[in-house]
Scaffold this motif. Structure first.
Motif, PDB file in Angstrom:
ATOM      1  N   UNK A 268       0.831  -0.954   0.093  1.00  0.00           N
ATOM      2  CA  UNK A 268      -0.084  -0.086   0.150  1.00  0.00           C
ATOM      3  C   UNK A 268       0.108   1.881   0.385  1.00  0.00           C
ATOM      4  N   UNK A 269       0.685   2.214  -0.882  1.00  0.00           N
ATOM      5  CA  UNK A 269       1.708   2.347  -1.027  1.00  0.00           C
ATOM      6  C   UNK A 269       1.617   4.544  -1.353  1.00  0.00           C
ATOM      7  N   UNK A 270       1.111   4.950  -0.549  1.00  0.00           N
ATOM      8  CA  UNK A 270       1.236   6.498   0.246  1.00  0.00           C
ATOM      9  C   UNK A 270       1.469   7.539  -1.488  1.00  0.00           C
ATOM     10  N   UNK A 271      -0.091   7.611  -2.059  1.00  0.00           N
ATOM     11  CA  UNK A 271      -0.080   8.576  -3.255  1.00  0.00           C
ATOM     12  C   UNK A 271       0.745  10.028  -3.286  1.00  0.00           C
ATOM     13  N   UNK A 272       1.079  10.558  -1.950  1.00  0.00           N
ATOM     14  CA  UNK A 272       1.695  12.057  -1.810  1.00  0.00           C
ATOM     15  C   UNK A 272       3.438  11.613  -1.742  1.00  0.00           C
ATOM     16  N   UNK A 273       3.686  10.168  -1.564  1.00  0.00           N
ATOM     17  CA  UNK A 273       5.223  10.307  -1.652  1.00  0.00           C
ATOM     18  C   UNK A 273       5.595   9.169  -2.890  1.00  0.00           C
ATOM     19  N   UNK A 274       4.432   9.096  -3.729  1.00  0.00           N
ATOM     20  CA  UNK A 274       4.719   8.514  -4.503  1.00  0.00           C
ATOM     21  C   UNK A 274       6.050   9.373  -5.397  1.00  0.00           C
ATOM     22  N   UNK A 275       6.709   8.364  -6.450  1.00  0.00           N
ATOM     23  CA  UNK A 275       7.506   9.083  -7.302  1.00  0.00           C
ATOM     24  C   UNK A 275       7.228  10.581  -8.358  1.00  0.00           C
ATOM     25  N   UNK A 276       7.937  11.628  -8.430  1.00  0.00           N
ATOM     26  CA  UNK A 276       7.448  12.658  -8.574  1.00  0.00           C
ATOM     27  C   UNK A 276       7.749  13.428  -9.982  1.00  0.00           C
TER      28      UNK A 276
ATOM     29  N   UNK B  54       7.749  10.244 -11.602  1.00  0.00           N
ATOM     30  CA  UNK B  54       6.398   9.792 -12.365  1.00  0.00           C
ATOM     31  C   UNK B  54       4.539  10.635 -12.807  1.00  0.00           C
ATOM     32  N   UNK B  55       3.748  10.520 -14.231  1.00  0.00           N
ATOM     33  CA  UNK B  55       2.995  11.315 -13.738  1.00  0.00           C
ATOM     34  C   UNK B  55       1.583  10.156 -13.866  1.00  0.00           C
ATOM     35  N   UNK B  56       1.726  10.200 -12.054  1.00  0.00           N
ATOM     36  CA  UNK B  56       0.502   9.249 -12.440  1.00  0.00           C
ATOM     37  C   UNK B  56      -0.965   8.822 -12.577  1.00  0.00           C
ATOM     38  N   UNK B  57      -1.865  10.045 -12.536  1.00  0.00           N
ATOM     39  CA  UNK B  57      -2.147  10.606 -13.261  1.00  0.00           C
ATOM     40  C   UNK B  57      -2.635  11.725 -14.179  1.00  0.00           C
TER      41      UNK B  57
ATOM     42  N   UNK C 110      -7.678  11.926 -10.466  1.00  0.00           N
ATOM     43  CA  UNK C 110      -8.009  12.456  -8.802  1.00  0.00           C
ATOM     44  C   UNK C 110      -7.550  14.052  -8.486  1.00  0.00           C
ATOM     45  N   UNK C 111      -7.630  14.523  -9.017  1.00  0.00           N
ATOM     46  CA  UNK C 111      -7.719  16.511  -8.879  1.00  0.00           C
ATOM     47  C   UNK C 111      -8.669  16.450  -8.542  1.00  0.00           C
TER      48      UNK C 111
ATOM     49  N   UNK D 140      -6.126   2.034  -8.068  1.00  0.00           N
ATOM     50  CA  UNK D 140      -5.585   3.151  -7.288  1.00  0.00           C
ATOM     51  C   UNK D 140      -7.093   2.988  -6.396  1.00  0.00           C
ATOM     52  N   UNK D 141      -6.849   3.213  -4.562  1.00  0.00           N
ATOM     53  CA  UNK D 141      -7.853   3.317  -3.744  1.00  0.00           C
ATOM     54  C   UNK D 141      -8.302   4.512  -3.170  1.00  0.00           C
ATOM     55  N   UNK D 142      -9.336   5.632  -3.168  1.00  0.00           N
ATOM     56  CA  UNK D 142      -9.096   6.804  -2.288  1.00  0.00           C
ATOM     57  C   UNK D 142     -10.091   6.107  -1.134  1.00  0.00           C
ATOM     58  N   UNK D 143      -9.872   6.656  -0.264  1.00  0.00           N
ATOM     59  CA  UNK D 143     -10.334   5.654   1.129  1.00  0.00           C
ATOM     60  C   UNK D 143     -10.992   7.285   1.252  1.00  0.00           C
ATOM     61  N   UNK D 144     -12.424   7.799   1.397  1.00  0.00           N
ATOM     62  CA  UNK D 144     -12.689   8.887   2.307  1.00  0.00           C
ATOM     63  C   UNK D 144     -12.399   8.595   3.991  1.00  0.00           C
TER      64      UNK D 144
END
Length: 311
Positions: free
Chosen positions: A40-48, A50-53, A58-59, A210-214
């Motif tokens: 489980x990888x945090x979205x804000x810590x992914x490799x900058x 690479x554009x994951x979106x 997810x904006x 890619x999972x958005x957990x509210x």
């Protein structure tokens, strides 16, 4: 209520993930692939770099609520199916009966209470299934894999109440299901359209989502109520039930003014005590006169005001 449960929502990330694929024929349902080895990888810590979106899906969401789930391609369990069961499954595919393939995501979170584990299962559309002959050949050892298209949507959203909803139906995962035959047998799930997210999973080629957990309310009276019954449960419980109780307590206050809001009731209390004393002494005539005097005072607002003036 607010002090015991802060209504401010807090992050509720995925703690554990499991993915599995099952096949169902007229003979029954059989598990082919299952893995519990998911990162489980945090979205804000992914490799900058690479554009994951790239499409901007997810904006509108908070990056702290988004996670990339990357699973091992190889199953975490061996495929220990007796020969007679496999033969029966192959025979059922020869009968030209309907074949179904299911995928299942099992996701765990800390909240809401009672719904910590969420299961999302869906049947693959028949037009995207492999042919029954391909599945037969994999099972009898003629070939090693078959391909399934549009297995599951790439993006999911987990609501605060515990529901799983696909975010984008047109972005789906296609994969090869491969059976490995060595000393033992096990299945592998190879994602064949990993797009821009391929380099973010550290070489893992298995199921990915890619999972958005509210965010959800924290534990407490308010948090538990919102989590279990949503905002409608909060409305029914507190606005209708508690509000009705308070309204009953506050209704007809004007009828209680003669008993609770008079300046001084010493004279009225003295008459009541005299009634009790006359009854105790057997002076029933005096008691009756005093009683009707008290009634006459209460029937006349003017007399009541005069008798209750402070000395």
């Amino acid at each position: 209520m607010y002090s015991s449960g802060n209504p401010t929502n807090i992050a509720n990330p995925i703690k554990d993930a499991t993915f599995q694929v099952d096949i169902k024929t007229v003979s029954g349902r059989l598990n082919l692939y299952q893995t519990t080895l998911c990162e489980r990888l945090r979205w804000d810590l992914l490799d900058s770099n690479v554009n994951p979106d790239p499409f901007g899906y997810l904006d509108t969401y908070n990056k702290n609520d988004i996670q990339l789930i990357c699973c091992q391609a190889d199953a975490s369990t061996l495929w220990l199916v007796p020969r007679v069961v496999r033969t029966r499954l192959i025979q059922s595919l020869e009968w030209n009966t309907d074949m179904e393939i299911f995928f299942t995501w099992i996701l765990s979170r800390d909240r809401p209470k009672g719904k910590e584990v969420v299961k999302y299962e869906k049947t693959v559309d028949p037009q995207y299934l492999p042919t029954q002959s391909d599945v037969q050949m994999v099972l009898n050892g003629s070939i090693n894999s078959f391909r399934i298209y549009n297995v599951y949507p790439r993006y999911f959203r987990l609501t605060g109440s515990g529901d799983v909803r696909p975010l984008e139906e047109d972005i789906s995962v296609s994969a090869d299901l491969i059976i490995n035959r060595e000393q033992f047998e096990w299945w592998a799930f190879q994602d064949i359209n990993r797009s821009n997210l391929s380099g973010l999973c550290g070489g893992l080629k298995g199921p990915m989502a890619v999972i958005i957990s509210e965010e959800t309310p924290p534990q407490g009276i308010l948090g538990d109520t919102l989590s279990k019954f949503s905002i409608w449960g909060l409305y029914i419980t507190f606005v209708l039930a508690v509000g009705r109780f308070i309204r009953l307590q506050c209704s007809d206050l004007r009828m209680r003014i003669p008993f609770e809001n008079l300046p001084s009731c010493d004279r009225l209390i003295a008459i009541c005590e005299d009634i009790y004393a006359a009854r105790a002494e057997g002076e029933l005539g005096v008691e009756e006169v005093l009683y009707w005097t008290l009634v006459k005072i209460y029937r006349s607002p003017h007399m009541l005001l005069e008798y209750t003036k402070p000395d």
